[in-house]
Design an enzyme around this catalytic site. Structure first.
Site, PDB file in Angstrom:
ATOM      1  N   THR A 270      77.863  43.329  40.285  1.00 28.62           N
ATOM      2  CA  THR A 270      76.672  43.539  40.840  1.00 28.62           C
ATOM      3  C   THR A 270      76.814  43.695  42.555  1.00 28.62           C
ATOM      4  O   THR A 270      77.828  43.030  42.990  1.00 28.62           O
ATOM      5  CB  THR A 270      75.782  42.113  40.961  1.00 28.62           C
ATOM      6  OG1 THR A 270      74.667  42.235  41.788  1.00 28.62           O
ATOM      7  CG2 THR A 270      76.560  41.106  41.023  1.00 28.62           C
TER       8      THR A 270
ATOM      9  N   TYR B 246      74.793  33.002  40.047  1.00 29.19           N
ATOM     10  CA  TYR B 246      74.941  34.113  39.268  1.00 29.19           C
ATOM     11  C   TYR B 246      75.909  34.935  40.102  1.00 29.19           C
ATOM     12  O   TYR B 246      76.806  35.546  39.618  1.00 29.19           O
ATOM     13  CB  TYR B 246      73.616  34.672  39.108  1.00 29.19           C
ATOM     14  CG  TYR B 246      73.711  36.144  38.527  1.00 29.19           C
ATOM     15  CD1 TYR B 246      74.298  36.633  37.273  1.00 29.19           C
ATOM     16  CD2 TYR B 246      73.436  37.242  39.440  1.00 29.19           C
ATOM     17  CE1 TYR B 246      74.330  37.846  36.748  1.00 29.19           C
ATOM     18  CE2 TYR B 246      73.424  38.558  39.094  1.00 29.19           C
ATOM     19  CZ  TYR B 246      74.262  39.048  37.722  1.00 29.19           C
ATOM     20  OH  TYR B 246      74.534  40.227  37.514  1.00 29.19           O
TER      21      TYR B 246
HETATM   22  N1  LIG Z   1      69.998  44.276  35.243  1.00 32.83           N
HETATM   23  C1  LIG Z   1      70.434  44.087  36.500  1.00 32.83           C
HETATM   24  O1  LIG Z   1      69.655  43.876  37.509  1.00 32.83           O
HETATM   25  C2  LIG Z   1      71.871  44.202  36.793  1.00 32.83           C
HETATM   26  C3  LIG Z   1      72.170  44.360  38.051  1.00 32.83           C
HETATM   27  C4  LIG Z   1      73.541  44.590  38.496  1.00 32.83           C
HETATM   28  C5  LIG Z   1      74.496  43.973  37.510  1.00 32.83           C
HETATM   29  N2  LIG Z   1      74.110  43.864  36.134  1.00 32.83           N
HETATM   30  C6  LIG Z   1      75.283  43.467  35.051  1.00 32.83           C
HETATM   31  O2  LIG Z   1      74.887  44.256  34.115  1.00 32.83           O
HETATM   32  C7  LIG Z   1      75.340  43.626  33.054  1.00 32.83           C
HETATM   33  C8  LIG Z   1      74.035  43.914  31.898  1.00 32.83           C
HETATM   34  O3  LIG Z   1      73.075  43.326  32.402  1.00 32.83           O
HETATM   35  P1  LIG Z   1      71.804  43.731  31.580  1.00 32.83           P
HETATM   36  O4  LIG Z   1      70.621  43.725  32.503  1.00 32.83           O
HETATM   37  O5  LIG Z   1      71.743  44.694  30.546  1.00 32.83           O
HETATM   38  O6  LIG Z   1      71.544  41.974  30.885  1.00 32.83           O
HETATM   39  P2  LIG Z   1      71.002  41.794  29.748  1.00 32.83           P
HETATM   40  O7  LIG Z   1      70.584  40.269  29.715  1.00 32.83           O
HETATM   41  O8  LIG Z   1      69.875  42.747  29.208  1.00 32.83           O
HETATM   42  O9  LIG Z   1      72.246  41.999  28.651  1.00 32.83           O
HETATM   43  C9  LIG Z   1      73.414  41.230  28.559  1.00 32.83           C
HETATM   44  C10 LIG Z   1      73.783  40.909  27.042  1.00 32.83           C
HETATM   45  O10 LIG Z   1      75.057  40.086  27.168  1.00 32.83           O
HETATM   46  C11 LIG Z   1      74.792  39.369  25.758  1.00 32.83           C
HETATM   47  N3  LIG Z   1      75.424  38.066  26.034  1.00 32.83           N
HETATM   48  C12 LIG Z   1      75.378  37.273  27.020  1.00 32.83           C
HETATM   49  N4  LIG Z   1      76.353  36.273  26.751  1.00 32.83           N
HETATM   50  C13 LIG Z   1      77.107  36.759  25.810  1.00 32.83           C
HETATM   51  C14 LIG Z   1      78.350  36.282  24.915  1.00 32.83           C
HETATM   52  N5  LIG Z   1      78.839  35.152  25.786  1.00 32.83           N
HETATM   53  N6  LIG Z   1      79.156  37.040  24.074  1.00 32.83           N
HETATM   54  C15 LIG Z   1      78.413  37.988  23.633  1.00 32.83           C
HETATM   55  N7  LIG Z   1      77.155  38.694  24.189  1.00 32.83           N
HETATM   56  C16 LIG Z   1      76.631  37.986  25.033  1.00 32.83           C
HETATM   57  C17 LIG Z   1      73.325  39.133  25.754  1.00 32.83           C
HETATM   58  O11 LIG Z   1      72.939  38.745  24.461  1.00 32.83           O
HETATM   59  C18 LIG Z   1      72.710  40.602  26.164  1.00 32.83           C
HETATM   60  O12 LIG Z   1      72.537  41.260  25.241  1.00 32.83           O
HETATM   61  C19 LIG Z   1      75.697  42.253  33.186  1.00 32.83           C
HETATM   62  O13 LIG Z   1      76.891  42.032  33.191  1.00 32.83           O
HETATM   63  C20 LIG Z   1      75.007  42.167  34.646  1.00 32.83           C
HETATM   64  O14 LIG Z   1      75.521  41.202  35.509  1.00 32.83           O
HETATM   65  C21 LIG Z   1      73.003  43.425  35.946  1.00 32.83           C
END
Ligand SMILES: NC(=O)c1ccc[n+]([C@@H]2O[C@H](COP(=O)([O-])OP(=O)(O)OC[C@H]3O[C@@H](n4cnc5c(N)ncnc54)[C@H](O)[C@@H]3O)[C@@H](O)[C@H]2O)c1
Length: 387
Positions: A119, A143
């Protein structure tokens, strides 16, 4: 690039879209997801293992089944900021401790290429409200701290065990897969675009909360990025991995860690987003000015990509900033079109708070106008508040 890629969190918003981008380029994704927040239907047609990133036996089995996995894209995480403040232990366990376990499992299985979903919310914005890879780090909540700590940890592991890690930092992903295979699980995100969709659906004006910020048009600015651009950037990072981070021996050096920001370069103001949304839904969409929301809103920020070689869709020069899927219109359209896959997620009801027209910042208004630079992006001011 005939290979397979392991995608943790591949049933989530970003991971599932990344998986589709790989499929379209002939790369087979192998999805590992616990489904704690992800959706099984987002894995349809893909190789899918339901399980935890900390489960070494499962990961050994995956590599036995698919010895041709060349890269791991690590998207699995918990991402809801307020939740991380209420239960930081859970966030550090999943985002930090389990990332440590996963890294060990990858090293043991001789998979030395990882692309880490990170992030840009960990940066402290520069005076012009932008951030680069060299901006100071100042994470503001558990987070974001858990993601920063995971990066520091991965950097140390890369120096010791030959694991190579490209960390892609971004913020505010919006839109959906262009072919509508996947999108945000929560179809009403409470960032500005989500609120526009909600206002339009309810037939009430959207409230532009704050018009006295020190930005180009006075409204808050965020670097919204189309989730498909993010997905393409993950593909580019994977396909050019060895050029970006050569194997340690080949490079004759110890560095096995690289940060790359993903962003449009100049961000999108709320007014620009309103205009883009109106282009999508028509003139019936109304917006009015209102007081800034307390504390949680700030004017920040946009991401200046410095390492253009890996930014989505090619070099991110100013002349290209508004081209392709980077413009806010297409992600706005995709977000609007994306159906609600969650039948248990009814639309919010109740009247909107009273709007205040013609707001002007008061004299003392530096804090009111420029705002605190703390909350990194609009979703943090919201209920889903994912980052
Ligand atoms: N969405 C945003 O605004 C954003 C911004 C910057 C960075 N990110 C990063 O991008 C990545 C994906 O984000 P997203 O928006 O798709 O989130 P999301 O919640 O849609 O997806 C995360 C996925 O990880 C899975 N998960 C969580 N813990 C787990 C575990 N212990 N073992 C296996 N699977 C597990 C969940 O079931 C989910 O499908 C994350 O790492 C997040 O930090 C997201």
């Amino acid at each position: 690039m005939p290979m397979k890629v392991l995608i943790t969190g591949g049933a989530g918003f970003i991971g599932s879209t990344v998986a589709s981008a790989f499929v379209e380029r002939g790369v087979t994704p192998v999805v590992l997801d616990s489904l704690v927040t992800g959706r099984q239907e987002f894995t349809d047609g893909k190789i899918f293992y339901q399980g935890d990133i900390g489960d070494g036996a499962l990961i050994d089995g995956i590599f036995r089944d698919h010895p041709d996995i060349a890269v791991t894209v690590h998207c699995a995480a918990l991402i809801v900021v307020p939740e991380s403040m209420a239960d930081p232990q859970r966030y550090y366990r999943v985002n930090l401790a389990k990332t440590l376990e996963l890294a060990g499992h990858l090293v043991r299985n001789r998979c030395d290429r990882m692309i880490f979903a990170s992030t840009a919310g960990m940066y402290r914005p520069e005076a012009d409200l932008s951030v680069t890879e060299t901006s100071a780090l100042e994470p503001q909540n558990p987070y974001t701290r858990s993601k920063m700590m995971a990066e520091l940890m991965l950097e140390d592991l890369s120096a010791a065990y030959g694991l190579r890690v490209i960390s892609l930092r971004y913020l505010n992903p919006i839109g959906a897969d262009p072919r509508m295979r996947t999108g945000l699980q929560h179809s009403r995100p409470s960032h500005a675009l989500g609120k526009m969709i909600q206002s339009y659906e309810q037939g009430v004006p959207f409230r532009i909360t704050g018009v006295g910020w020190e930005t180009r048009d006075g409204t808050a600015i965020r670097d919204y990025i189309h989730v498909w651009d993010i997905a393409r950037a993950f593909y580019e990072a994977a396909s050019r991995f060895d050029a970006i981070l050569p194997p340690v021996q080949a490079a004759g050096r110890q560095r096995g860690y690289q940060v790359i920001n993903l962003g449009t370069g100049d961000g999108t103001t709320v007014r620009e987003l309103v205009d883009a949304f109106r282009e999508v839904v028509g003139d019936g969409f109304q917006a009015e000015e209102a007081l800034p929301a307390p504390a949680t809103w700030s004017a920040r920020s946009s991401i200046r990509p410095r390492r253009a070689s890996c930014s989505a869709g090619g070099p991110s020069t100013p002349s290209r900033r508004r081209s392709g899927t980077r413009s806010s219109g297409r992600p706005a359209a995709a977000s609007w079109t994306w159906p609600d896959p969650d039948p248990h997620d009814p639309a919010p009801t109740g009247p909107p708070a009273r709007a205040v027209r013609s707001f002007r910042p008061n004299q003392a208004g530096r804090t009111e106008r420029a705002g605190r630079v703390t909350p990194p992006h609009p979703s943090e001011a919201t209920s889903r508040a994912h980052a």
